[in-house]
Design a protein around this motif. Structure first.
Motif, PDB file in Angstrom:
ATOM      1  N   LEU A   1       0.848  -1.189   0.000  1.00  0.00           N
ATOM      2  CA  LEU A   1       0.000   0.000   0.000  1.00  0.00           C
ATOM      3  C   LEU A   1       0.886   1.242   0.000  1.00  0.00           C
ATOM      4  O   LEU A   1       0.596   2.238   0.656  1.00  0.00           O
ATOM      5  CB  LEU A   1      -0.919  -0.006   1.226  1.00  0.00           C
ATOM      6  CG  LEU A   1      -1.757  -1.267   1.426  1.00  0.00           C
ATOM      7  CD1 LEU A   1      -2.531  -1.177   2.741  1.00  0.00           C
ATOM      8  CD2 LEU A   1      -2.692  -1.510   0.260  1.00  0.00           C
ATOM      9  N   SER A   2       1.953   1.170  -0.753  1.00  0.00           N
ATOM     10  CA  SER A   2       2.944   2.240  -0.816  1.00  0.00           C
ATOM     11  C   SER A   2       3.910   1.931  -1.944  1.00  0.00           C
ATOM     12  O   SER A   2       4.575   0.895  -1.916  1.00  0.00           O
ATOM     13  CB  SER A   2       3.716   2.337   0.513  1.00  0.00           C
ATOM     14  OG  SER A   2       4.954   2.997   0.345  1.00  0.00           O
ATOM     15  N   SER A   3       4.003   2.808  -2.902  1.00  0.00           N
ATOM     16  CA  SER A   3       4.959   2.623  -3.995  1.00  0.00           C
ATOM     17  C   SER A   3       6.389   2.710  -3.474  1.00  0.00           C
ATOM     18  O   SER A   3       7.273   1.972  -3.926  1.00  0.00           O
ATOM     19  CB  SER A   3       4.734   3.679  -5.079  1.00  0.00           C
ATOM     20  OG  SER A   3       3.432   3.568  -5.624  1.00  0.00           O
TER      21      SER A   3
ATOM     22  N   ASN B   1       6.703 -18.068  -6.741  1.00  0.00           N
ATOM     23  CA  ASN B   1       5.331 -18.513  -6.458  1.00  0.00           C
ATOM     24  C   ASN B   1       4.515 -17.472  -5.706  1.00  0.00           C
ATOM     25  O   ASN B   1       3.417 -17.777  -5.224  1.00  0.00           O
ATOM     26  CB  ASN B   1       5.368 -19.819  -5.656  1.00  0.00           C
ATOM     27  CG  ASN B   1       6.034 -20.942  -6.425  1.00  0.00           C
ATOM     28  OD1 ASN B   1       5.800 -21.097  -7.624  1.00  0.00           O
ATOM     29  ND2 ASN B   1       6.865 -21.721  -5.746  1.00  0.00           N
ATOM     30  N   ILE B   2       5.038 -16.264  -5.604  1.00  0.00           N
ATOM     31  CA  ILE B   2       4.326 -15.194  -4.906  1.00  0.00           C
ATOM     32  C   ILE B   2       4.147 -14.017  -5.854  1.00  0.00           C
ATOM     33  O   ILE B   2       5.116 -13.560  -6.471  1.00  0.00           O
ATOM     34  CB  ILE B   2       5.103 -14.726  -3.659  1.00  0.00           C
ATOM     35  CG1 ILE B   2       5.372 -15.890  -2.701  1.00  0.00           C
ATOM     36  CG2 ILE B   2       4.322 -13.624  -2.934  1.00  0.00           C
ATOM     37  CD1 ILE B   2       6.257 -15.517  -1.523  1.00  0.00           C
ATOM     38  N   LEU B   3       2.928 -13.542  -5.974  1.00  0.00           N
ATOM     39  CA  LEU B   3       2.675 -12.340  -6.760  1.00  0.00           C
ATOM     40  C   LEU B   3       2.865 -11.128  -5.859  1.00  0.00           C
ATOM     41  O   LEU B   3       2.271 -11.047  -4.790  1.00  0.00           O
ATOM     42  CB  LEU B   3       1.261 -12.350  -7.326  1.00  0.00           C
ATOM     43  CG  LEU B   3       0.860 -11.079  -8.094  1.00  0.00           C
ATOM     44  CD1 LEU B   3       1.708 -10.924  -9.348  1.00  0.00           C
ATOM     45  CD2 LEU B   3      -0.621 -11.115  -8.455  1.00  0.00           C
ATOM     46  N   ILE B   4       3.701 -10.193  -6.291  1.00  0.00           N
ATOM     47  CA  ILE B   4       3.937  -8.957  -5.552  1.00  0.00           C
ATOM     48  C   ILE B   4       3.446  -7.788  -6.391  1.00  0.00           C
ATOM     49  O   ILE B   4       3.871  -7.626  -7.539  1.00  0.00           O
ATOM     50  CB  ILE B   4       5.430  -8.777  -5.215  1.00  0.00           C
ATOM     51  CG1 ILE B   4       5.929  -9.949  -4.359  1.00  0.00           C
ATOM     52  CG2 ILE B   4       5.655  -7.453  -4.482  1.00  0.00           C
ATOM     53  CD1 ILE B   4       7.416  -9.896  -4.038  1.00  0.00           C
ATOM     54  N   SER B   5       2.528  -7.009  -5.826  1.00  0.00           N
ATOM     55  CA  SER B   5       1.970  -5.872  -6.548  1.00  0.00           C
ATOM     56  C   SER B   5       1.887  -4.685  -5.599  1.00  0.00           C
ATOM     57  O   SER B   5       2.209  -4.794  -4.414  1.00  0.00           O
ATOM     58  CB  SER B   5       0.583  -6.219  -7.096  1.00  0.00           C
ATOM     59  OG  SER B   5       0.129  -5.224  -7.978  1.00  0.00           O
ATOM     60  N   ASN B   6       1.459  -3.538  -6.125  1.00  0.00           N
ATOM     61  CA  ASN B   6       1.344  -2.373  -5.251  1.00  0.00           C
ATOM     62  C   ASN B   6       0.280  -1.410  -5.765  1.00  0.00           C
ATOM     63  O   ASN B   6      -0.059  -1.397  -6.955  1.00  0.00           O
ATOM     64  CB  ASN B   6       2.684  -1.642  -5.136  1.00  0.00           C
ATOM     65  CG  ASN B   6       3.040  -0.845  -6.372  1.00  0.00           C
ATOM     66  OD1 ASN B   6       3.396  -1.417  -7.403  1.00  0.00           O
ATOM     67  ND2 ASN B   6       2.949   0.469  -6.287  1.00  0.00           N
ATOM     68  N   VAL B   7      -0.238  -0.632  -4.834  1.00  0.00           N
ATOM     69  CA  VAL B   7      -1.139   0.489  -5.125  1.00  0.00           C
ATOM     70  C   VAL B   7      -0.595   1.696  -4.376  1.00  0.00           C
ATOM     71  O   VAL B   7       0.316   1.572  -3.551  1.00  0.00           O
ATOM     72  CB  VAL B   7      -2.588   0.194  -4.694  1.00  0.00           C
ATOM     73  CG1 VAL B   7      -3.150  -0.992  -5.469  1.00  0.00           C
ATOM     74  CG2 VAL B   7      -2.675  -0.072  -3.190  1.00  0.00           C
TER      75      VAL B   7
ATOM     76  N   SER C   1      -3.825   7.103   1.881  1.00  0.00           N
ATOM     77  CA  SER C   1      -4.003   8.507   2.240  1.00  0.00           C
ATOM     78  C   SER C   1      -3.653   9.455   1.098  1.00  0.00           C
ATOM     79  O   SER C   1      -3.894  10.657   1.194  1.00  0.00           O
ATOM     80  CB  SER C   1      -3.145   8.863   3.456  1.00  0.00           C
ATOM     81  OG  SER C   1      -1.764   8.805   3.128  1.00  0.00           O
ATOM     82  N   SER C   2      -3.104   8.923   0.015  1.00  0.00           N
ATOM     83  CA  SER C   2      -2.710   9.749  -1.121  1.00  0.00           C
ATOM     84  C   SER C   2      -3.936  10.246  -1.887  1.00  0.00           C
ATOM     85  O   SER C   2      -4.955   9.561  -1.984  1.00  0.00           O
ATOM     86  CB  SER C   2      -1.812   8.937  -2.066  1.00  0.00           C
ATOM     87  OG  SER C   2      -1.652   9.584  -3.309  1.00  0.00           O
ATOM     88  N   ILE C   3      -3.815  11.434  -2.462  1.00  0.00           N
ATOM     89  CA  ILE C   3      -4.906  11.936  -3.302  1.00  0.00           C
ATOM     90  C   ILE C   3      -5.115  11.036  -4.512  1.00  0.00           C
ATOM     91  O   ILE C   3      -6.205  10.999  -5.086  1.00  0.00           O
ATOM     92  CB  ILE C   3      -4.649  13.391  -3.743  1.00  0.00           C
ATOM     93  CG1 ILE C   3      -3.332  13.494  -4.527  1.00  0.00           C
ATOM     94  CG2 ILE C   3      -4.655  14.336  -2.555  1.00  0.00           C
ATOM     95  CD1 ILE C   3      -3.080  14.864  -5.122  1.00  0.00           C
ATOM     96  N   TRP C   4      -4.069  10.296  -4.882  1.00  0.00           N
ATOM     97  CA  TRP C   4      -4.180   9.405  -6.041  1.00  0.00           C
ATOM     98  C   TRP C   4      -4.983   8.149  -5.732  1.00  0.00           C
ATOM     99  O   TRP C   4      -5.331   7.398  -6.641  1.00  0.00           O
ATOM    100  CB  TRP C   4      -2.785   9.043  -6.552  1.00  0.00           C
ATOM    101  CG  TRP C   4      -2.112  10.226  -7.180  1.00  0.00           C
ATOM    102  CD1 TRP C   4      -1.175  11.032  -6.618  1.00  0.00           C
ATOM    103  CD2 TRP C   4      -2.371  10.757  -8.478  1.00  0.00           C
ATOM    104  NE1 TRP C   4      -0.814  12.041  -7.476  1.00  0.00           N
ATOM    105  CE2 TRP C   4      -1.537  11.890  -8.630  1.00  0.00           C
ATOM    106  CE3 TRP C   4      -3.215  10.393  -9.528  1.00  0.00           C
ATOM    107  CZ2 TRP C   4      -1.536  12.657  -9.800  1.00  0.00           C
ATOM    108  CZ3 TRP C   4      -3.207  11.145 -10.679  1.00  0.00           C
ATOM    109  CH2 TRP C   4      -2.374  12.261 -10.806  1.00  0.00           C
TER     110      TRP C   4
END
Length: 221
Positions: free
Chosen positions: A162-164, A183-189, A193-196
């Motif tokens: 939850l943090s780039s 075997n693990i998917l790692i992603s992000n948003v 709290s960001s305006i984005w």
């Protein structure tokens, strides 16, 4: 031993022996015997601290990670604030509510709150009062080692940062140490709290998170 016991995380380069307050929070249904969802680890950025140097050495990476004065790490009256049980605290509740919504939208019964996931803060040293984390080489090393250890202990199927900034930091650690998780998917948003989080229909925040979880967290039925 429970995954919510501090001792479960001992042995990761001594990090959680030193900072037991920073262990992950693991929900009761993080692993579901019914197999309706995979194991999800949400990773936020950091805690925040606003105290004078007399109360904590956190402004000094050397003293924070390796100093002998452990009485001035996390002040006693701030320790509950460092707990990774974040559901009651905005903005993290926004992300956790998305996870619960994915389940209910797919007719999967949930206990709600934080019970279906595990939750962790990536940066071990808190941000200063301006709420900007400025990592040093020592932060990158210890935080990367701690995260790798948490992954070994929790064996998640999906990790969503939850943090780039935190995600980029861990990816650099993995590359520098030739570590891969096939075997693990790692992603992000973006940070909730960001305006984005809200902009462009949530394509960088809430909508992206919903899509990641719907595609990768739910088990095929």
């Amino acid at each position: 031993m429970s995954k919510n016991d501090k001792e479960y995380y001992y042995g990761i380069n001594g990090i959680f022996e030193r900072f037991p307050e920073l262990i992950p929070a693991v929900g009761e249904h993080y692993f579901r015997p019914d197999g309706l969802h995979n194991k999800l680890l949400m990773v936020a950025e950091s805690n925040y601290l606003k105290v004078p140097d007399e109360e904590s050495v956190f402004r000094s990476p050397q003293a924070w990670y390796e100093g002998n004065d452990i009485s001035r790490l996390i002040p006693e009256d701030k320790k509950t604030d460092f707990s990774n049980w974040k559901y009651a605290y905005s903005p993290f509740r926004r992300a956790i509510d998305i996870a619960n919504k994915v389940l209910t939208d797919h007719q999967i019964q949930t206990k709600g709150q934080q019970e279906e996931i595990s939750f962790y803060n990536y940066f071990l040293r808190p941000a200063d009062s301006d709420r900007q984390i400025r990592p040093t080489a020592m932060d990158y090393r210890y935080c990367g080692e701690a995260m790798a250890g948490v992954i070994r202990k929790l064996e998640p199927d999906l990790i969503v940062f939850l943090s780039s900034k935190a995600c980029n930091s861990f990816e650099k650690f993995l590359k520098a140490n030739s570590i891969s998780y096939n075997n693990i998917l790692i992603s992000n948003v973006v940070h909730p709290s960001s305006i984005w989080w809200w902009r462009a229909g949530g394509r960088y925040g809430y909508a992206k998170l919903y899509d990641i979880l719907e595609r990768n967290w739910l088990s095929e039925r």
